[in-house]
Scaffold this motif. Structure first.
Motif, short mmCIF file in Angstrom:
data_model
loop_
_atom_site.label_atom_id
_atom_site.label_comp_id
_atom_site.label_asym_id
_atom_site.label_seq_id
_atom_site.Cartn_x
_atom_site.Cartn_y
_atom_site.Cartn_z
N ARG A 25 -3.29 75.78 44.96
CA ARG A 25 -4.73 75.81 44.72
C ARG A 25 -5.02 76.32 43.31
O ARG A 25 -4.26 77.11 42.75
CB ARG A 25 -5.44 76.74 45.72
N THR A 71 -14.83 78.21 42.97
CA THR A 71 -14.48 76.85 43.37
C THR A 71 -12.98 76.79 43.60
O THR A 71 -12.19 77.18 42.75
CB THR A 71 -14.89 75.82 42.31
N GLU A 82 -9.69 67.54 46.50
CA GLU A 82 -10.77 68.12 47.30
C GLU A 82 -11.10 69.52 46.78
O GLU A 82 -10.20 70.28 46.40
CB GLU A 82 -10.37 68.20 48.77
N SER A 83 -12.37 69.84 46.76
CA SER A 83 -12.77 71.16 46.28
C SER A 83 -13.79 71.79 47.21
O SER A 83 -14.62 71.10 47.81
CB SER A 83 -13.34 71.09 44.86
N LEU A 84 -13.69 73.10 47.35
CA LEU A 84 -14.68 73.91 48.08
C LEU A 84 -15.37 74.82 47.08
O LEU A 84 -14.70 75.51 46.31
CB LEU A 84 -14.00 74.75 49.16
N THR A 85 -16.69 74.81 47.09
CA THR A 85 -17.45 75.67 46.19
C THR A 85 -18.22 76.70 47.00
O THR A 85 -18.98 76.35 47.90
CB THR A 85 -18.42 74.85 45.33
N SER A 87 -19.69 74.65 50.24
CA SER A 87 -19.83 73.19 50.31
C SER A 87 -18.57 72.55 49.76
O SER A 87 -17.79 73.19 49.05
CB SER A 87 -21.06 72.72 49.51
N ASN A 88 -18.34 71.26 50.09
CA ASN A 88 -17.18 70.58 49.55
C ASN A 88 -17.59 69.24 48.95
O ASN A 88 -18.70 68.76 49.16
CB ASN A 88 -16.09 70.41 50.62
N ASN A 89 -16.67 68.65 48.20
CA ASN A 89 -16.98 67.41 47.49
C ASN A 89 -16.55 66.17 48.26
O ASN A 89 -16.60 65.05 47.74
CB ASN A 89 -16.31 67.41 46.11
N THR A 101 -21.37 71.88 55.40
CA THR A 101 -21.65 73.13 54.70
C THR A 101 -21.51 74.29 55.67
O THR A 101 -21.70 74.14 56.89
CB THR A 101 -23.07 73.16 54.11
#
Length: 254
Positions: A48, A64, A71-74, A90-92, A97
């Protein structure tokens, strides 16, 4: 007239001297982690990259997490009166959410965490024990307790009754997040959701994580500014490196 003229000159001199002294006040600067690259030596799919942003009060406003798949989680952090009130995740990849809301009592002690996702809402009671300086979170009868040091950084984690580990720190050496004010809401959320990654947020250098039957020896190296640059978690039983971290910093006003 000369007396008035000289008086005005003296006043102007005093004012200009005062302003000059104020302008010459040194600005204190400090270093803050802005990126952490994690290597999982047992499974590269779990590698990561974490990027971290701050507000003008040097509070974390966004983390982030970027996976090798893209894939990313913010996680977005919201504060009020110095306390963390909300983390929105949230993710892309999709529209899912999750939100964590933090409830405090009149003494600014955390009393509950409310987790809301697209389908359900969960509430976790949190209690504080001043004698042991610990917070306990109750998840449907499973109690997770985080014991803190005098700077409110974690020193022991206990998942009753199946798991516990102790964090052994070097009290003379600062940690990566030494300039970020501790928030128990961050410690609890990242400990229980992110697992061992919550050790990111320590004010002191971590030297060892003791699980009782297994120990992780923590090897730290520092850069020319005395910031922790790399961290390796080595299994003392197998001699293998389990996790590795590389930390990048930016300098900010304190």
């Amino acid at each position: 007239m000369k007396t008035i003229k000289y008086t005005i000159i003296i006043i102007i001199f005093i004012l200009s001297s005062s302003c000059s002294k104020s302008d010459d006040t040194p600005v204190i600067r400090g270093f803050f982690p802005t990126q952490i690259q994690k290597t999982d030596y047992s499974d590269s799919n779990k590698n990561r990259t974490y990027t971290i942003a701050y507000n003008s009060q040097n509070q974390i406003t966004e983390i982030t997490e970027i996976a090798v798949t893209g894939e990313s989680l913010t996680k977005t952090f919201t504060y009020s009166s110095g306390l963390l009130m909300n983390i929105s995740v949230s993710n892309n990849i999709n529209s899912e959410t999750t939100t964590y809301e933090y409830i405090y009592n009149s003494s600014a002690l955390l009393t509950s965490i409310i987790e809301t996702n697209n389908t359900a809402t969960y509430s976790y009671a949190v209690s504080y024990d001043s004698t042991s300086n610990s917070y306990s979170l109750n998840d449907s009868g499973i109690v997770m307790t985080l014991f803190l040091d005098d700077e409110n950084s974690p020193i022991e984690f206990e998942l009753s009754p199946t798991l516990s580990f102790t964090i052994i720190t070097d009290n003379e050496s600062s940690g990566a997040f030494k300039n970020v004010k501790n928030q128990i809401a961050i410690q609890l959320t990242y400990n229980f959701i992110e697992g061992i990654n919550f050790c990111f947020f320590h004010h002191k250098q971590i030297n060892n994580i003791d699980f009782g039957t297994t120990n992780l020896n923590v090897i730290n190296s520092r850069d020319s500014n005395n910031n922790i640059r790399t961290v390796n978690y080595n299994n003392t039983t197998t001699g293998q490196t389990v996790y590795g971290y590389v930390i990048t910093y930016s300098e900010r006003n304190l």
